[in-house]
Design an enzyme around this catalytic site. Structure first.
Site, PDB file in Angstrom:
ATOM      1  N   ARG A 192      18.942  -1.846 -33.648  1.00  0.00           N
ATOM      2  CA  ARG A 192      20.088  -2.497 -34.289  1.00  0.00           C
ATOM      3  C   ARG A 192      20.431  -3.835 -33.634  1.00  0.00           C
ATOM      4  O   ARG A 192      21.186  -4.624 -34.212  1.00  0.00           O
ATOM      5  CB  ARG A 192      21.303  -1.565 -34.260  1.00  0.00           C
ATOM      6  CG  ARG A 192      21.114  -0.316 -35.095  1.00  0.00           C
ATOM      7  CD  ARG A 192      22.194   0.730 -34.850  1.00  0.00           C
ATOM      8  NE  ARG A 192      23.525   0.262 -35.208  1.00  0.00           N
ATOM      9  CZ  ARG A 192      24.641   0.969 -35.006  1.00  0.00           C
ATOM     10  NH1 ARG A 192      24.564   2.176 -34.429  1.00  0.00           N
ATOM     11  NH2 ARG A 192      25.812   0.488 -35.367  1.00  0.00           N
ATOM     12  N   LYS A 222      30.213  -5.976 -32.766  1.00  0.00           N
ATOM     13  CA  LYS A 222      29.904  -4.657 -32.221  1.00  0.00           C
ATOM     14  C   LYS A 222      29.035  -4.810 -30.971  1.00  0.00           C
ATOM     15  O   LYS A 222      28.174  -5.673 -30.918  1.00  0.00           O
ATOM     16  CB  LYS A 222      29.105  -3.830 -33.236  1.00  0.00           C
ATOM     17  CG  LYS A 222      29.835  -3.399 -34.492  1.00  0.00           C
ATOM     18  CD  LYS A 222      28.817  -2.745 -35.425  1.00  0.00           C
ATOM     19  CE  LYS A 222      29.496  -2.085 -36.608  1.00  0.00           C
ATOM     20  NZ  LYS A 222      28.474  -1.586 -37.567  1.00  0.00           N
ATOM     21  N   HIS A 223      29.181  -3.878 -30.001  1.00  0.00           N
ATOM     22  CA  HIS A 223      30.204  -2.870 -29.767  1.00  0.00           C
ATOM     23  C   HIS A 223      30.740  -3.192 -28.394  1.00  0.00           C
ATOM     24  O   HIS A 223      30.087  -2.906 -27.401  1.00  0.00           O
ATOM     25  CB  HIS A 223      29.623  -1.459 -29.777  1.00  0.00           C
ATOM     26  CG  HIS A 223      28.905  -1.040 -31.010  1.00  0.00           C
ATOM     27  ND1 HIS A 223      27.615  -1.414 -31.308  1.00  0.00           N
ATOM     28  CD2 HIS A 223      29.311  -0.252 -32.040  1.00  0.00           C
ATOM     29  CE1 HIS A 223      27.234  -0.852 -32.463  1.00  0.00           C
ATOM     30  NE2 HIS A 223      28.243  -0.147 -32.939  1.00  0.00           N
ATOM     31  N   HIS A 234      27.936   9.179 -31.172  1.00  0.00           N
ATOM     32  CA  HIS A 234      28.328  10.033 -32.293  1.00  0.00           C
ATOM     33  C   HIS A 234      28.339  11.507 -31.874  1.00  0.00           C
ATOM     34  O   HIS A 234      29.122  12.306 -32.394  1.00  0.00           O
ATOM     35  CB  HIS A 234      27.358   9.869 -33.474  1.00  0.00           C
ATOM     36  CG  HIS A 234      27.455   8.545 -34.159  1.00  0.00           C
ATOM     37  ND1 HIS A 234      26.805   7.429 -33.693  1.00  0.00           N
ATOM     38  CD2 HIS A 234      28.135   8.162 -35.271  1.00  0.00           C
ATOM     39  CE1 HIS A 234      27.075   6.405 -34.500  1.00  0.00           C
ATOM     40  NE2 HIS A 234      27.882   6.820 -35.453  1.00  0.00           N
ATOM     41  N   ASP A 305      35.819   2.235 -32.742  1.00  0.00           N
ATOM     42  CA  ASP A 305      34.752   2.963 -33.424  1.00  0.00           C
ATOM     43  C   ASP A 305      35.401   4.245 -33.974  1.00  0.00           C
ATOM     44  O   ASP A 305      36.543   4.575 -33.630  1.00  0.00           O
ATOM     45  CB  ASP A 305      33.614   3.284 -32.451  1.00  0.00           C
ATOM     46  CG  ASP A 305      32.247   3.275 -33.131  1.00  0.00           C
ATOM     47  OD1 ASP A 305      32.201   3.411 -34.372  1.00  0.00           O
ATOM     48  OD2 ASP A 305      31.231   3.136 -32.426  1.00  0.00           O
TER      49      ASP A 305
END
Length: 377
Positions: A192, A222-223, A234, A305
């Protein structure tokens, strides 16, 4: 050529060049002044709106509801006074462009205060809109791939194309660019990130922000304060033990460049960055937010987030986490459980745990961003 004539020609050329420079400086100063005046005007308008808002409306503005499997009705957005809506892949895969565009237009037109409608359209592994051929013939490529194929020009041209597509649907903000630095293929954030060094990543971040401002598309960095080699937040906690000196000389460099370019918002990670705060993840840490506001001079919108991710749920109930996120300094709480967390924050305000003045600070930033992007007028 006559020596006097030659010298005269040189002098004329210098005068003309100086005139061009002066004109360019005047134009630049005028543009900056216009931007300052607009910001002051938006601040005044936001304060007028806040004076007429209920506590319920103000608390709702601080939530960006995550809608993982469907597009919300305007009634849902209005009931919770949501300041933002985050759409995921099903909103696009299960819809036509015409239908979704119409539905978002109704939402903006009917809601008491139109929400900022957002997506994660980074390109590559993270695409929502272009995941559906109803919206684009193929998914957007990642910045890493685009840079390898055509350099920074290809990356920025792609940013403009994304912005134009999103705006044509009625989307106000793309939660991008990814400013994280990663060169190790084993890193969670590797695919990413753009895969460049701090200075080149800073160039990418600043130019991405400039492209979004040209297109009047909201963006979010981000981030913060830089993902590094941390694992996936996550599913569980992620600890970053790098020194503050390393972060300041590497990971924070792209964020500073993008802030200087006028970034609209910054999304804070759930990584626990021990050099800044060894006890709380960045999203819940006042120390991290102090760096953003005081050290980097960021005065835009700070977004968490998603607050139901594994890396923060171990720090309390979802209600406690939402309150902690506001006390830490966040303006918008990105959450898939705003149904619960909205009432928790409302109770905290009514009980004096969070002051209404603290809520007003964030709501002013949110309304100013809406005015800037044309979400509200």
């Amino acid at each position: 050529m006559n020596k006097k004539l030659f010298v005269s020609s040189i002098i004329i050329m210098i005068i003309l060049a100086a005139g061009c420079v002066a004109a360019a400086m005047a134009f630049s100063q005028g543009a900056v002044m216009d931007e300052v005046i607009t910001e002051m005007d938006n601040a005044s308008k936001a304060e007028e709106m806040i004076a007429d808002m209920t506590v319920e409306e103000k608390v709702g503005q601080m939530f960006m509801g995550c809608f993982y499997s469907y597009t919300p009705s305007w009634e849902t957005v209005n009931d919770y006074h949501l300041g933002g809506v985050l759409l995921f892949k099903p909103s696009f895969v299960n819809s036509s462009k015409e239908y979704l565009t119409s539905k978002l237009a109704v939402m903006d037109g009917v809601c008491d205060i139109a929400p900022i409608t957002s997506v994660d359209e980074e390109g590559g592994d993270v695409v929502r809109v272009s995941a559906s051929t109803n919206f684009r013939s193929e998914p957007f490529k990642s910045p890493r791939t685009l840079y390898a194929e055509g350099g920074m020009d290809a990356v920025i041209a792609d940013t403009h194309e994304k912005n134009n597509l999103l705006k044509s649907i009625g989307i106000d903000m793309n939660l991008a660019p990814v400013c994280d630095i990663s060169t190790d293929p084993s890193d969670f954030m590797y695919s990413r990130s753009i895969g460049l060094d701090p200075q080149m990543t800073a160039d990418f971040a600043a130019k991405s922000v400039e492209a979004c401002k040209e297109d009047n598309m909201g963006c979010s960095l981000k981030h913060f304060p830089g993902y590094g080699a941390a694992v996936d937040t996550h599913i569980g906690s992620a600890v970053d033990n790098r020194t503050l000196e390393h972060l300041q000389g590497n990971d924070i460099v792209p964020f500073k460049a993008a802030i200087d370019a006028g970034a609209h918002s910054i999304l804070v990670s759930h990584n626990t960055v021990t050099a800044i705060d060894s006890t709380m993840p960045a999203s819940l840490s006042p120390a991290v937010h102090k760096i953003l506001r005081e050290d980097l001079g960021f005065d835009g919108v700070i977004i968490t987030d998603d607050l139901i991710m594994g890396a923060v749920t171990e720090y309390g109930t979802e209600s406690e986490i939402a309150v902690a996120a506001i006390l830490a300094g966040n303006d918008i709480l990105c959450s898939g459980d705003f149904y619960t967390q909205y009432y928790a924050v409302l109770d905290a305000v009514n009980n004096g745990v969070i002051t209404e003045e603290r809520i007003n600070e964030s709501v002013k930033r949110i309304l100013m961003l809406k005015l800037q992007l044309g979400v509200i007028s």
